[in-house]
Design a protein around this motif. Structure first.
Motif, PDB file in Angstrom:
ATOM      1  N   ASN A 132       0.757  -1.123  -0.016  1.00 14.62           N
ATOM      2  CA  ASN A 132      -0.077   0.093  -0.143  1.00 14.62           C
ATOM      3  C   ASN A 132       0.832   1.305   0.048  1.00 14.62           C
ATOM      4  N   TYR A 133       1.839   1.200  -0.854  1.00 14.54           N
ATOM      5  CA  TYR A 133       2.720   2.421  -0.820  1.00 14.54           C
ATOM      6  C   TYR A 133       2.023   3.372  -1.987  1.00 14.54           C
ATOM      7  N   LYS A 134       2.180   4.852  -1.656  1.00 17.12           N
ATOM      8  CA  LYS A 134       1.399   5.641  -2.606  1.00 17.12           C
ATOM      9  C   LYS A 134       2.112   5.698  -3.947  1.00 17.12           C
ATOM     10  N   PRO A 135       1.408   6.162  -5.031  1.00 15.19           N
ATOM     11  CA  PRO A 135       2.195   6.262  -6.120  1.00 15.19           C
ATOM     12  C   PRO A 135       3.529   7.242  -6.136  1.00 15.19           C
ATOM     13  N   TYR A 136       3.446   8.241  -5.543  1.00 15.61           N
ATOM     14  CA  TYR A 136       4.716   9.251  -5.698  1.00 15.61           C
ATOM     15  C   TYR A 136       5.917   8.387  -4.657  1.00 15.61           C
ATOM     16  N   THR A 137       5.407   7.683  -3.592  1.00 14.03           N
ATOM     17  CA  THR A 137       6.450   6.875  -3.081  1.00 14.03           C
ATOM     18  C   THR A 137       7.022   5.943  -3.710  1.00 14.03           C
ATOM     19  N   ILE A 138       6.250   5.227  -4.468  1.00 13.97           N
ATOM     20  CA  ILE A 138       6.774   4.058  -5.498  1.00 13.97           C
ATOM     21  C   ILE A 138       7.426   4.549  -6.544  1.00 13.97           C
ATOM     22  N   LYS A 139       7.267   5.837  -7.099  1.00 15.64           N
ATOM     23  CA  LYS A 139       8.180   6.220  -8.082  1.00 15.64           C
ATOM     24  C   LYS A 139       9.505   6.595  -7.713  1.00 15.64           C
ATOM     25  N   THR A 140       9.639   7.264  -6.253  1.00 16.23           N
ATOM     26  CA  THR A 140      10.864   7.572  -5.648  1.00 16.23           C
ATOM     27  C   THR A 140      11.645   6.491  -5.420  1.00 16.23           C
ATOM     28  N   LEU A 141      10.990   5.394  -4.873  1.00 13.30           N
ATOM     29  CA  LEU A 141      11.784   4.002  -4.665  1.00 13.30           C
ATOM     30  C   LEU A 141      12.366   3.306  -5.885  1.00 13.30           C
ATOM     31  N   PHE A 142      11.547   3.606  -6.973  1.00 16.58           N
ATOM     32  CA  PHE A 142      12.317   3.025  -8.346  1.00 16.58           C
ATOM     33  C   PHE A 142      13.284   4.054  -8.740  1.00 16.58           C
ATOM     34  N   ILE A 143      13.225   5.270  -8.504  1.00 14.67           N
ATOM     35  CA  ILE A 143      14.384   6.039  -8.964  1.00 14.67           C
ATOM     36  C   ILE A 143      15.548   5.712  -8.101  1.00 14.67           C
ATOM     37  N   ARG A 144      15.449   5.511  -6.832  1.00 19.67           N
ATOM     38  CA  ARG A 144      16.414   5.066  -5.982  1.00 19.67           C
ATOM     39  C   ARG A 144      17.069   3.620  -6.272  1.00 19.67           C
ATOM     40  N   ALA A 145      16.173   2.875  -6.665  1.00 14.44           N
ATOM     41  CA  ALA A 145      16.683   1.583  -6.771  1.00 14.44           C
ATOM     42  C   ALA A 145      17.322   1.296  -8.232  1.00 14.44           C
ATOM     43  N   SER A 146      16.803   2.274  -9.163  1.00 12.82           N
ATOM     44  CA  SER A 146      17.636   2.295 -10.283  1.00 12.82           C
ATOM     45  C   SER A 146      19.143   2.827 -10.276  1.00 12.82           C
ATOM     46  N   GLU A 147      19.096   4.151  -9.380  1.00 17.74           N
ATOM     47  CA  GLU A 147      20.484   4.562  -9.075  1.00 17.74           C
ATOM     48  C   GLU A 147      21.294   3.556  -8.400  1.00 17.74           C
ATOM     49  N   LEU A 148      20.763   2.881  -7.754  1.00 17.99           N
ATOM     50  CA  LEU A 148      21.559   1.634  -6.785  1.00 17.99           C
ATOM     51  C   LEU A 148      22.140   0.777  -7.667  1.00 17.99           C
ATOM     52  N   VAL A 149      21.163   0.314  -8.650  1.00 17.93           N
ATOM     53  CA  VAL A 149      21.563  -0.839  -9.879  1.00 17.93           C
ATOM     54  C   VAL A 149      22.799  -0.183 -10.641  1.00 17.93           C
ATOM     55  N   ASP A 150      22.594   0.911 -11.106  1.00 16.05           N
ATOM     56  CA  ASP A 150      24.098   1.769 -11.761  1.00 16.05           C
ATOM     57  C   ASP A 150      24.990   1.788 -11.075  1.00 16.05           C
ATOM     58  N   PHE A 151      24.996   2.183  -9.797  1.00 15.79           N
ATOM     59  CA  PHE A 151      26.268   2.043  -8.965  1.00 15.79           C
ATOM     60  C   PHE A 151      26.824   0.728  -8.617  1.00 15.79           C
ATOM     61  N   GLY A 152      25.900  -0.080  -8.292  1.00 16.37           N
ATOM     62  CA  GLY A 152      26.566  -1.541  -7.904  1.00 16.37           C
ATOM     63  C   GLY A 152      26.640  -2.376  -8.851  1.00 16.37           C
ATOM     64  N   TYR A 153      26.112  -2.521 -10.106  1.00 15.21           N
ATOM     65  CA  TYR A 153      26.281  -3.418 -11.093  1.00 15.21           C
ATOM     66  C   TYR A 153      26.528  -2.696 -12.301  1.00 15.21           C
ATOM     67  N   PRO A 154      27.823  -2.110 -12.452  1.00 16.32           N
ATOM     68  CA  PRO A 154      28.141  -1.344 -13.937  1.00 16.32           C
ATOM     69  C   PRO A 154      28.150  -2.247 -14.802  1.00 16.32           C
ATOM     70  N   GLY A 155      27.851  -1.753 -16.082  1.00 13.33           N
ATOM     71  CA  GLY A 155      27.856  -2.413 -17.336  1.00 13.33           C
ATOM     72  C   GLY A 155      26.727  -3.437 -17.484  1.00 13.33           C
ATOM     73  N   GLN A 156      25.987  -3.574 -16.604  1.00 12.33           N
ATOM     74  CA  GLN A 156      24.799  -4.312 -16.370  1.00 12.33           C
ATOM     75  C   GLN A 156      23.461  -3.456 -16.960  1.00 12.33           C
ATOM     76  N   SER A 157      22.813  -4.138 -17.884  1.00  8.85           N
ATOM     77  CA  SER A 157      21.331  -3.372 -18.212  1.00  8.85           C
ATOM     78  C   SER A 157      20.668  -3.185 -16.889  1.00  8.85           C
ATOM     79  N   ASN A 158      20.015  -1.893 -16.910  1.00  6.19           N
ATOM     80  CA  ASN A 158      19.233  -1.365 -15.803  1.00  6.19           C
ATOM     81  C   ASN A 158      17.948  -1.559 -15.987  1.00  6.19           C
ATOM     82  N   LYS A 159      17.356  -2.993 -15.380  1.00  7.99           N
ATOM     83  CA  LYS A 159      16.028  -3.345 -15.639  1.00  7.99           C
ATOM     84  C   LYS A 159      14.971  -2.470 -14.999  1.00  7.99           C
ATOM     85  N   PHE A 160      15.459  -1.750 -13.977  1.00  2.22           N
ATOM     86  CA  PHE A 160      14.420  -0.931 -13.406  1.00  2.22           C
ATOM     87  C   PHE A 160      14.227   0.433 -14.213  1.00  2.22           C
TER      88      PHE A 160
END
Length: 106
Positions: free
Chosen positions: A51-79
């Protein structure tokens, strides 16, 4: 918290204030490691069921995407790909709330 999240926070420590650092650490902790780096659909289902609100979901996806870019360089970012392919889910999720009175009335 896993080592990638800790390394990400450590890399940002000099550019963020202490309050921002603590806030971001808390928000990153709400992203389960099981969904990183390649299960954005499962993560989306998880946050919707929680039951996260839509804006919270969006910000969590942005954070997850940045984390994937940082932690898995060279890998396609599925987020990022998930957000692009399902842009409608993330569009217009922020609606500012205006106070009922204006400056002239106040």
């Amino acid at each position: 918290m896993n080592k990638i999240k800790e390394a990400y926070l450590q890399s940002k420590q000099d550019s963020w204030s202490y309050a921002s650092y603590k806030s971001e650490a808390s928000r990153l902790a709400s992203i389960p490691d099981a969904y990183l780096p390649a299960d954005p659909a499962g993560f989306y289902e998880h946050v919707v069921k929680a039951n996260y609100k839509p804006y919270t979901i969006k910000t969590l996806f942005i954070r997850a995407s940045e984390l994937v870019d940082f932690g898995y360089p060279g890998q396609s970012n599925k987020f990022k790909q998930f957000m692009r392919e399902r842009a409608r889910l993330f569009k217009s999720v922020y609606s500012p709330k205006r106070p009922p009175m204006d400056f002239a009335t106040a």
